[in-house]
Scaffold this active site. Sequence first.
Site, PDB file in Angstrom:
ATOM      1  N   ASP A  85     -10.656   9.456  15.906  1.00  6.29           N
ATOM      2  CA  ASP A  85      -9.739   8.311  15.938  1.00  6.29           C
ATOM      3  C   ASP A  85      -9.254   8.120  17.374  1.00  6.29           C
ATOM      4  O   ASP A  85      -9.250   9.069  18.162  1.00  6.29           O
ATOM      5  CB  ASP A  85      -8.545   8.553  15.001  1.00  6.29           C
ATOM      6  CG  ASP A  85      -7.896   7.252  14.568  1.00  6.29           C
ATOM      7  OD1 ASP A  85      -8.136   6.818  13.438  1.00  6.29           O
ATOM      8  OD2 ASP A  85      -7.163   6.650  15.390  1.00  6.29           O
ATOM      9  N   LEU A 126      -7.089  -5.828 -16.940  1.00  9.75           N
ATOM     10  CA  LEU A 126      -6.711  -6.964 -17.789  1.00  9.75           C
ATOM     11  C   LEU A 126      -5.214  -7.259 -17.689  1.00  9.75           C
ATOM     12  O   LEU A 126      -4.692  -8.056 -18.454  1.00  9.75           O
ATOM     13  CB  LEU A 126      -7.066  -6.669 -19.254  1.00  9.75           C
ATOM     14  CG  LEU A 126      -8.551  -6.516 -19.599  1.00  9.75           C
ATOM     15  CD1 LEU A 126      -8.729  -6.197 -21.082  1.00  9.75           C
ATOM     16  CD2 LEU A 126      -9.324  -7.778 -19.249  1.00  9.75           C
ATOM     17  N   GLY A 176      -2.860  -7.785  -4.675  1.00  6.49           N
ATOM     18  CA  GLY A 176      -2.625  -7.635  -3.231  1.00  6.49           C
ATOM     19  C   GLY A 176      -3.493  -6.517  -2.714  1.00  6.49           C
ATOM     20  O   GLY A 176      -4.542  -6.221  -3.299  1.00  6.49           O
ATOM     21  N   GLU A 219     -17.733   1.973  -0.074  1.00  9.13           N
ATOM     22  CA  GLU A 219     -16.708   2.841  -0.632  1.00  9.13           C
ATOM     23  C   GLU A 219     -15.973   2.099  -1.751  1.00  9.13           C
ATOM     24  O   GLU A 219     -15.618   0.952  -1.593  1.00  9.13           O
ATOM     25  CB  GLU A 219     -15.732   3.179   0.507  1.00  9.13           C
ATOM     26  CG  GLU A 219     -14.617   4.089   0.121  1.00  9.13           C
ATOM     27  CD  GLU A 219     -15.136   5.339  -0.527  1.00  9.13           C
ATOM     28  OE1 GLU A 219     -15.818   6.115   0.145  1.00  9.13           O
ATOM     29  OE2 GLU A 219     -14.867   5.542  -1.737  1.00  9.13           O
ATOM     30  N   PHE A 220     -15.734   2.780  -2.860  1.00 11.50           N
ATOM     31  CA  PHE A 220     -15.080   2.109  -3.989  1.00 11.50           C
ATOM     32  C   PHE A 220     -13.723   2.706  -4.340  1.00 11.50           C
ATOM     33  O   PHE A 220     -13.178   2.441  -5.401  1.00 11.50           O
ATOM     34  CB  PHE A 220     -15.987   2.138  -5.224  1.00 11.50           C
ATOM     35  CG  PHE A 220     -17.269   1.389  -5.008  1.00 11.50           C
ATOM     36  CD1 PHE A 220     -17.315   0.015  -5.183  1.00 11.50           C
ATOM     37  CD2 PHE A 220     -18.419   2.045  -4.597  1.00 11.50           C
ATOM     38  CE1 PHE A 220     -18.485  -0.699  -4.956  1.00 11.50           C
ATOM     39  CE2 PHE A 220     -19.595   1.352  -4.368  1.00 11.50           C
ATOM     40  CZ  PHE A 220     -19.630  -0.027  -4.548  1.00 11.50           C
ATOM     41  N   LYS A 233      -1.967  10.640  15.989  1.00 13.54           N
ATOM     42  CA  LYS A 233      -2.507  10.786  14.635  1.00 13.54           C
ATOM     43  C   LYS A 233      -3.360  12.060  14.537  1.00 13.54           C
ATOM     44  O   LYS A 233      -3.299  12.788  13.547  1.00 13.54           O
ATOM     45  CB  LYS A 233      -3.382   9.556  14.335  1.00 13.54           C
ATOM     46  CG  LYS A 233      -3.166   8.929  12.991  1.00 13.54           C
ATOM     47  CD  LYS A 233      -3.880   7.598  12.949  1.00 13.54           C
ATOM     48  CE  LYS A 233      -4.479   7.352  11.595  1.00 13.54           C
ATOM     49  NZ  LYS A 233      -5.291   6.143  11.535  1.00 13.54           N
ATOM     50  N   LYS A 248      -8.870  -9.741   1.095  1.00 14.02           N
ATOM     51  CA  LYS A 248      -9.783  -9.847   2.241  1.00 14.02           C
ATOM     52  C   LYS A 248     -11.224 -10.092   1.780  1.00 14.02           C
ATOM     53  O   LYS A 248     -11.928 -10.953   2.316  1.00 14.02           O
ATOM     54  CB  LYS A 248      -9.668  -8.537   3.022  1.00 14.02           C
ATOM     55  CG  LYS A 248     -10.720  -8.288   4.066  1.00 14.02           C
ATOM     56  CD  LYS A 248     -10.385  -7.035   4.857  1.00 14.02           C
ATOM     57  CE  LYS A 248     -10.834  -5.751   4.191  1.00 14.02           C
ATOM     58  NZ  LYS A 248     -12.239  -5.448   4.276  1.00 14.02           N
ATOM     59  N   CYS A 284      -8.006  -4.849   0.076  1.00  9.42           N
ATOM     60  CA  CYS A 284      -9.404  -5.184  -0.242  1.00  9.42           C
ATOM     61  C   CYS A 284      -9.589  -6.527  -0.938  1.00  9.42           C
ATOM     62  O   CYS A 284     -10.303  -7.390  -0.424  1.00  9.42           O
ATOM     63  CB  CYS A 284     -10.004  -4.078  -1.100  1.00  9.42           C
ATOM     64  SG  CYS A 284     -10.202  -2.559  -0.167  1.00  9.42           S
TER      65      CYS A 284
HETATM   66  C1  UDX Z   1      -9.467  -2.000  -4.856  1.00  8.60           C
HETATM   67  C2  UDX Z   1     -10.651  -1.554  -5.718  1.00  8.60           C
HETATM   68  O1  UDX Z   1     -10.162  -1.121  -7.006  1.00  8.60           O
HETATM   69  C3  UDX Z   1     -11.438  -0.461  -5.040  1.00  8.60           C
HETATM   70  O2  UDX Z   1     -12.593  -0.152  -5.795  1.00  8.60           O
HETATM   71  C4  UDX Z   1     -11.850  -0.936  -3.652  1.00  8.60           C
HETATM   72  O3  UDX Z   1     -12.551   0.086  -2.967  1.00  8.60           O
HETATM   73  C5  UDX Z   1     -10.651  -1.375  -2.856  1.00  8.60           C
HETATM   74  O4  UDX Z   1      -9.926  -2.370  -3.576  1.00  8.60           O
HETATM   75  P1  UDX Z   1      -6.993  -1.118  -4.393  1.00  8.60           P
HETATM   76  O5  UDX Z   1      -6.799  -2.352  -3.582  1.00  8.60           O
HETATM   77  O6  UDX Z   1      -6.546   0.179  -3.840  1.00  8.60           O
HETATM   78  O7  UDX Z   1      -8.550  -0.929  -4.781  1.00  8.60           O
HETATM   79  O8  UDX Z   1      -6.195  -1.294  -5.764  1.00  8.60           O
HETATM   80  P2  UDX Z   1      -6.482  -1.740  -7.266  1.00  8.60           P
HETATM   81  O9  UDX Z   1      -5.944  -0.684  -8.139  1.00  8.60           O
HETATM   82  O10 UDX Z   1      -7.860  -2.162  -7.497  1.00  8.60           O
HETATM   83  O11 UDX Z   1      -5.506  -2.999  -7.382  1.00  8.60           O
HETATM   84  C6  UDX Z   1      -5.663  -4.147  -6.564  1.00  8.60           C
HETATM   85  C7  UDX Z   1      -4.616  -5.176  -6.895  1.00  8.60           C
HETATM   86  O12 UDX Z   1      -4.859  -5.727  -8.187  1.00  8.60           O
HETATM   87  C8  UDX Z   1      -3.185  -4.633  -6.954  1.00  8.60           C
HETATM   88  O13 UDX Z   1      -2.322  -5.568  -6.367  1.00  8.60           O
HETATM   89  C9  UDX Z   1      -2.899  -4.491  -8.433  1.00  8.60           C
HETATM   90  O14 UDX Z   1      -1.546  -4.564  -8.742  1.00  8.60           O
HETATM   91  C10 UDX Z   1      -3.681  -5.672  -8.980  1.00  8.60           C
HETATM   92  N1  UDX Z   1      -4.063  -5.527 -10.392  1.00  8.60           N
HETATM   93  C11 UDX Z   1      -4.930  -4.540 -10.778  1.00  8.60           C
HETATM   94  C12 UDX Z   1      -3.563  -6.415 -11.345  1.00  8.60           C
HETATM   95  O15 UDX Z   1      -2.778  -7.319 -11.009  1.00  8.60           O
HETATM   96  N2  UDX Z   1      -3.951  -6.279 -12.642  1.00  8.60           N
HETATM   97  C13 UDX Z   1      -4.813  -5.310 -13.068  1.00  8.60           C
HETATM   98  O16 UDX Z   1      -5.122  -5.271 -14.263  1.00  8.60           O
HETATM   99  C14 UDX Z   1      -5.314  -4.417 -12.090  1.00  8.60           C
END
Ligand code: UDX
Length: 436
Positions: free
Chosen positions: A30, A250, A257, A151-152, A35, A263, A260
């Site tokens: 980094d 669901l 928000g 990455e997921f 950090k 964007k 990921c």
């Molecule tokens: C997501 C993907 O799940 C992950 O696979 C990818 O690598 C990066 O983006 P993350 O952004 O960390 O991960 O959170 P996630 O749990 O997926 O939630 C994303 C947003 O959707 C949050 O704001 C969450 O509150 C919202 N959400 C999720 C809902 O509003 N309803 C749902 O049923 C699930």
Amino acid sequence: MKIAVAGTGYVGLVAGVCFAEKGHDVTCVDVDEKKIKLMESGVSPIYEEGLEELMRKNNATGRLHYTTDYRSAYKDAEAIFIGVGTPEQPDGSANLNYIATVSRQIAESVERDCLVVVKSTVPVGTNDKVEQFIRDFLVRDVKVEVASNPEFLAQGSAVHDTLHAARIIIGTESREAEAVLKKIYEPFGLPIVSVNRRSAEMIKYACNDFLALKISYMNDIANLCELVGADIGAVAEGMSYDPRIGAKFLNAGVGYGGSCFPKDTKALKYLARQHGYQLRTVEAAVDVNAEQKTKLYYKACNRMITFQNLKVAVLGLAFKAGTDDLREAPSLDNVKLLLESGSNVYAYDPVATDNFKLRYPEGKHDKGTIQYVADPEDALQNANICFIFTEWDKIRAIAPETYKKLMQIPLVYDGRNLYSPAAMKEAGVEYYGIGR
Ligand code: UDX
């Protein structure tokens, strides 16, 4: 295997730590010296369950190192993972400057044949360009190939998601590259799906955008539920039993928000338009989400004459539970509106307040003020209205009676549908959720 990882954000650091945990010799790179020192002392720069324990454990085994000296890390690595950010640009496209900087550094540093693996989410075709770019700038006579390995992981469960991933996607253009990646992931014992590079890049966007679409779809249906007298909770439950739909993602609410979905939906929309195609489903998901984020505020506006000088309790600031991340958090849009309308906001979040303070220091903003409290009860005490934006257990645990007891006006707008409307009614709370 000797691995270097560029970037120590959610993607890079978690990958690096998990590779070390699985027996590889890992150096995380980094640019931020502070950090690096922090991580060497076993402190994680991000809030992520289980990460620090694994960092400390692997720092002690000597398999995990950190440095700002990219040359020393890259020169003899067998695989170099790129996990730097690809932030959204004003036009929605992904900014690839960090990827380019690291690619150039790799080209100038490598002293042996190696595989460069792009973990960052990048537009389809970027891996081809990264490979060409590195080859253009190579200083030594070595062979560098590039592979895609999206990455997921989700924030808040990043370590678990990495160690127990549903699948590992590897996108390669040669048997050698495929073999290297399979060897790296062998100790994880997870299903590996091997495809070509462009398909791997697309899989990442297709997954994230599908999930964003699923959420926007539920929010759209929730809004219709309100108009026709149905309950989105019951509707979602009924849907969840259909294995073709699945039970996850669901939950209707204040919109998605995070770093990921917002964007990656915009980036795919942009990519499609670049190719003369309009990705109408994803564009609709983006539009629905933009409106959904402030739906509750406007719902409250229909009920109130003014917010001027009202004590407004805001419970939950993070974009979801389990993280201190505020990127694209619905709380930001709503607090902005509340402050513009003269509210005195009392905000509570178990971990994200320090980050929120960086954007909104305590005190006056626009026509309103903001203060931060350590307990939700302090926010609720004598409050005139309450908004819930994050589904933290500590917020869920507040009994309906507590709102009635503490608030001057027991009026709750719940963006996460944490409560049963019947229980809130019974406790004497005027309660509004999403889609019911
Ligand atoms: C997501 C993907 O799940 C992950 O696979 C990818 O690598 C990066 O983006 P993350 O952004 O960390 O991960 O959170 P996630 O749990 O997926 O939630 C994303 C947003 O959707 C949050 O704001 C969450 O509150 C919202 N959400 C999720 C809902 O509003 N309803 C749902 O049923 C699930």
